[in-house]
Design an enzyme around this catalytic site. Structure first.
Site, PDB file in Angstrom:
ATOM      1  CE  LYS A 226     -15.792  87.489 -37.189  1.00 43.40           C
ATOM      2  NZ  LYS A 226     -14.730  88.120 -38.003  1.00 43.40           N
TER       3      LYS A 226
ATOM      4  CD  GLN B 122     -12.267  90.717 -37.224  1.00 44.77           C
ATOM      5  OE1 GLN B 122     -12.599  89.537 -37.120  1.00 44.77           O
ATOM      6  NE2 GLN B 122     -13.067  91.625 -37.763  1.00 44.77           N
TER       7      GLN B 122
ATOM      8  CG  ASP C 261     -12.967  86.217 -43.052  1.00 46.38           C
ATOM      9  OD1 ASP C 261     -14.115  85.970 -42.610  1.00 46.38           O
ATOM     10  OD2 ASP C 261     -12.131  86.902 -42.438  1.00 46.38           O
TER      11      ASP C 261
END
Ligand code: NDP
Length: 298
Positions: free
Chosen positions: A53, A97, A120
């Site tokens: 990422k 994460q 997200d």
């Protein structure tokens, strides 16, 4: 034989588009979009995802930052770091994460991310708006990356409006993939069924589906004869299997068998996976635009 949907190439062109939007935004406003990831513990897969990422963010001109914390970090410390990023004006998109170590409460951590920085799309406000606005992708909602990528692949094959009225089955009801996928398909006027481990006669349900999205997490679970001839199949699964002393990645769908019947199918790897990161970058630009008071689409 089915068309193989080339997620790598489609993701690459999305990343190129994002890079152009980043450059245009920076030229117009002087603001360079920033993305920060919080990584807790030493899970190798999580480290590898976050590295990818960060690298792809940098390649698109986005300022990438990773905050690494030890596996035994106290909840207060994690919340303090999340708050710092939440208040940092140089950070437009942020994520924690997952999975987190068991002693940490995922829900409260996700709720601590400001909804307008929640790239997200897991904050309860974004989840609620995903289900309630008419067109979440065009409006100021941050939509989870993997299902967003799946929708793009479907529209690549079926064309704009191509999902309207189609029978779609999503296998898997996680908050990360299955449920938001169902919401997006519904927003595109598909007739959606959401299946899970308690669904009866799953093979029958699959055979009815003109669009099938598999997000189960079980290697080659969906067999070729479950596929309706002419269906479009999106395989989200990433499963590592050992075969003859070698390890390889397979999806949730028995690819070779399914490709005999489907009209189009995503491979694993090279299908949904690359789209997820590309959509994260697109969400970062969208988040920056929302924070700058600009319309979500460039
Ligand atoms: P979860 O484990 O959170 O969810 C799996 C879902 O599958 C659950 O809803 C579960 O049902 C359902 N399920 C399990 N067994 C069966 C069964 N026998 N029949 C029907 N349904 C079943 O997984 P995720 O959604 O997080 O991920 C799914 C897959 O996608 C994984 O392989 C993961 O690695 C991959 N993935 C890939 C990404 C990418 O970028 N390509 C991103 C995210 C995930 P129930 O709710 O009843 O338990």
């Amino acid at each position: 034989m089915a068309i193989i949907i080339d997620g790598r190439t489609i993701a690459q062109s999305l990343r190129r588009r994002v890079a152009e939007e980043v450059a245009e935004l920076q030229a117009r406003t002087g603001v360079r979009p920033g993305l920060a990831a919080v990584l807790v513990g030493d899970d190798p897969a999580s480290h590898s995802y976050v590295r990818t990422k960060e690298r792809m963010a940098r390649e698109a001109g986005i300022a990438g930052r990773v905050v690494t914390l030890p596996a035994d970090v106290a909840a207060e410390e994690l919340h303090a770091r999340v708050r710092e990023l939440a208040e940092d004006p140089g950070v437009h998109g942020m994520l924690v994460q997952l999975p987190l170590p068991r002693h940490l409460d995922v829900e409260s951590v996700l709720a601590a991310i400001p909804p307008q920085k929640d790239v997200d799309g897991f904050h309860p406000l974004n989840v609620g708006r995903l289900w309630s606005v008419r067109d979440p992708l065009a409006q100021d909602v941050l939509v989870p990356c993997t299902p967003q990528g799946c929708l793009m692949l479907l529209e690549e094959v079926l064309g704009p409006g191509g999902l309207r009225g189609r029978r779609a089955l999503v296998v898997g009801r996680s908050n990360i993939v299955g449920k938001p996928m169902a919401a997006l398909l519904l927003a595109r006027d598909a007739t959606v069924t959401l299946a899970h481990s308690r669904t009866r006669a799953l093979a029958e349900r699959c055979r009815e589906a003109e669009v099938l999205v598999a997000a189960v997490g079980r290697a080659e679970f969906i067999r070729g004869d479950w596929i309706r001839p002419g269906a479009v199949v999106i395989d989200v699964g990433i499963n590592r299997v050992e075969e003859a002393g070698r390890s390889r990645l397979v999806g949730d769908v028995a690819f070779r068998e399914a490709a005999e019947r489907a009209a189009a199918i995503t491979p694993v790897p090279g299908g949904v996976g690359p789209m997820t990161v590309a959509c994260l970058l697109a969400n970062t630009v969208k988040a920056a635009r929302i924070q700058l008071g600009l319309p979500p689409a460039g």
